[in-house]
Scaffold this motif. Structure first.
Motif, PDB file in Angstrom:
ATOM      1  N   GLU A 226       0.870  -1.248   0.115  1.00 53.96           N
ATOM      2  CA  GLU A 226       0.000  -0.023   0.033  1.00 53.96           C
ATOM      3  C   GLU A 226       0.959   1.316  -0.030  1.00 53.96           C
TER       4      GLU A 226
ATOM      5  N   GLN B 135      -4.470  -2.161  -2.657  1.00 56.89           N
ATOM      6  CA  GLN B 135      -4.893  -2.217  -1.377  1.00 56.89           C
ATOM      7  C   GLN B 135      -5.025  -3.798  -1.019  1.00 56.89           C
TER       8      GLN B 135
ATOM      9  N   GLN C 228      -5.535  -6.590   2.636  1.00 58.58           N
ATOM     10  CA  GLN C 228      -6.320  -6.889   4.006  1.00 58.58           C
ATOM     11  C   GLN C 228      -5.373  -8.058   4.353  1.00 58.58           C
TER      12      GLN C 228
ATOM     13  N   ARG D 112      -5.449  -6.302  -3.991  1.00 60.23           N
ATOM     14  CA  ARG D 112      -5.976  -5.929  -5.162  1.00 60.23           C
ATOM     15  C   ARG D 112      -5.213  -4.582  -5.697  1.00 60.23           C
TER      16      ARG D 112
ATOM     17  N   GLU E 104      -4.578  -0.873  -7.101  1.00 57.14           N
ATOM     18  CA  GLU E 104      -5.369   0.190  -6.916  1.00 57.14           C
ATOM     19  C   GLU E 104      -6.246   0.518  -8.156  1.00 57.14           C
TER      20      GLU E 104
ATOM     21  N   GLY F  85     -11.397  -1.523  -6.721  1.00 60.86           N
ATOM     22  CA  GLY F  85     -12.326  -1.550  -5.666  1.00 60.86           C
ATOM     23  C   GLY F  85     -11.649  -2.045  -4.136  1.00 60.86           C
ATOM     24  N   ASP F  86     -12.594  -1.943  -3.181  1.00 65.88           N
ATOM     25  CA  ASP F  86     -12.173  -2.345  -1.881  1.00 65.88           C
ATOM     26  C   ASP F  86     -11.941  -3.596  -1.760  1.00 65.88           C
ATOM     27  N   VAL F  87     -11.090  -3.967  -0.481  1.00 66.11           N
ATOM     28  CA  VAL F  87     -10.688  -5.478  -0.539  1.00 66.11           C
ATOM     29  C   VAL F  87     -11.392  -6.078   0.795  1.00 66.11           C
ATOM     30  N   THR F  88     -12.025  -6.884   0.878  1.00 62.23           N
ATOM     31  CA  THR F  88     -12.463  -7.684   2.166  1.00 62.23           C
ATOM     32  C   THR F  88     -12.291  -8.911   2.130  1.00 62.23           C
TER      33      THR F  88
END
Length: 432
Positions: free
Chosen positions: A188, A199, A201, A224, A226, A229-232
């Motif tokens: 990051e 990004q 987690q 993922r 940049e 989308g968000d990583v969950t």
């Protein structure tokens, strides 16, 4: 190998539905993450140094390069290009570096070297000479400890080749979580070549909370690039297994078998028991009555205090010593121990998966549970619930691979003798 999963419902971070998604799997083992990808309709290329694991992969029809990942890190294109026409199709990097030195069950050299390895990660990102780093890594006491750095080396090499991975999945034993946090910080930070950012987690996950019939904990990193989308982390689907020292776990009976009722109430499903997972083989082995599994390992620091699990509970973590776990009747009568097929099923491999070569118990224990892998890959790529459900529903059977195809994959995997760690001939293929 053509996947049985449907190809027409991709809803993910990849916008071109007609373009293939290939995964390169470092330290691929017998193929846990490859099997997961197969059921999700994705193609994989595994890199594996152990000839026995390669034999299982060839028998299962999984494209494989028999090599040490360290020998391929700077110029992987030559070997991978024999499998893929377009290396730009490689969108995902996955890997589970050997964990023995980090494992609680191992000697612990990796745990003692955590701070040192963190320093090496920083030095790699800062561009320090890799030969200098490699010489120092060789002094850590166990060469396997340094392998946890290989995914980062591959990430950086892909960026320099202008083919950065869109998604990354790494998994290891829980003691490696501090290093995954360092990976997350580095990914990051914008310090990677060209200022590329991801990004990420990372978290320790419990596999029984994803329907795996064993209490196995793994440190996972999902990233993922940049802009995608968000990583969950994948949402859990099952309850955690909790067992006190004095009593067996209890569950609301409504949770045990009625998945429809569970979903309607918004509850988690019950963890999956050994009894339920091995139900398909019960009549063959006579496991139609309750049984108890006695662990090969001591508990609470006492080697004589062997842990015990009822057949109505999840298994202990399946390790390379799974065949040493005793199986008894509730009255203490000795019963047949778990076969390789059963051990594989506790890892959620299909019953018909063609374990081959030697050291099969070790192969089983080293593998990522495919059901767990499905959830990890789907989370990394943003696949929807329908696609995950379709993959999970198709896991029961594994296709039989023709001998000619196995031989073709073996020739492909061992074509470069300078990279092949063991001299031919390889172990014979186990016939199905």
């Amino acid at each position: 190998m053509t996947s049985p999963a449907k190809q027409d419902h991709r809803r993910s971070i990849f916008h071109d539905a007609d373009r293939k998604i290939h995964i390169v799997d470092l330290f691929a083992g017998p193929g846990g993450l490859d099997v997961a990808a197969h059921f999700l309709g994705l193609d994989t290329i595994g890199i594996e140094w152990d000839a026995n694991a390669c034999e299982t992969r060839y028998s299962a029809g999984l494209p494989t390069i028999h090599a040490d990942v360290r020998d391929m890190r700077e110029s992987p294109s030559a070997a991978l290009g024999k499998v893929l026409d377009d290396l730009n199709d490689i969108k995902v990097l996955v890997g589970g570096p050997p964990c023995q030195t980090f494992s609680v069950a191992g000697g612990g050299a990796g745990r003692r070297a955590l701070d040192e390895v963190e320093g090496f990660i920083e030095r790699l990102v800062d561009g320090e000479d890799t030969e200098v780093i490699d010489k120092e890594l060789a002094n850590l006491g166990d060469a396997r400890t340094a392998l946890v750095l290989e995914p980062l080396r591959w990430i950086m090499a892909a960026i320099k080749a202008e083919r950065p991975y869109t998604a990354i999945i790494l998994e290891q034993v829980p003691t490696v979580l501090p290093l995954w946090r360092v990976y997350k910080r580095v990914l990051e930070s914008g310090r990677l070549p060209g200022g590329v950012k991801y990004q990420a987690q990372c978290k320790t996950l419990r596999t029984e909370e994803y329907g795996v019939p064993q209490s196995r904990r793994r440190a996972v990193l999902i990233a993922r690039i940049e802009g995608h989308g968000d990583v969950t982390m994948p949402e859990t689907t099952h309850l955690p297994f909790v067992r006190s020292a004095d009593a067996a776990p209890t569950l609301d009976s409504a949770l045990l078998d009625d998945d429809t009722q569970v979903e309607r109430k918004g509850k988690k499903r019950a963890w999956v028991s050994m009894e339920k997972a091995l139900k398909k083989t019960g009549e063959e082995l006579g496991r139609t009555t309750p049984y108890v599994v006695v662990s090969n390992y001591g508990s609470g620091g006492d080697p004589k205090n062997r842990g015990r699990r009822q057949s109505s509970e999840p298994a202990f973590t399946v390790t390379g010593k799974v065949s040493r776990n005793a199986v008894e009747s509730p009255e203490g009568m000795e019963l047949p121990r778990f076969t390789i097929a059963e051990s594989g099923m506790l890892q959620t491999f299909p019953k018909s998966f063609p374990w081959s070569g030697r050291d099969r118990a070790q192969q089983v224990g080293n593998a990522v549970p495919p059901r767990f892998g499905i959830h990890l890959i789907a989370a990394a790529l943003g696949f929807d619930e329908d696609r995950v459900r379709s993959a999970l529903d198709s896991m029961e059977h594994w296709p039989k691979i023709p001998v000619a195809e196995r031989e073709r994959l073996r020739r492909l995997g061992c074509a470069d003798k300078t990279k092949c760690p063991d001299d031919p001939p390889h172990p014979p293929v186990a016939e199905l």
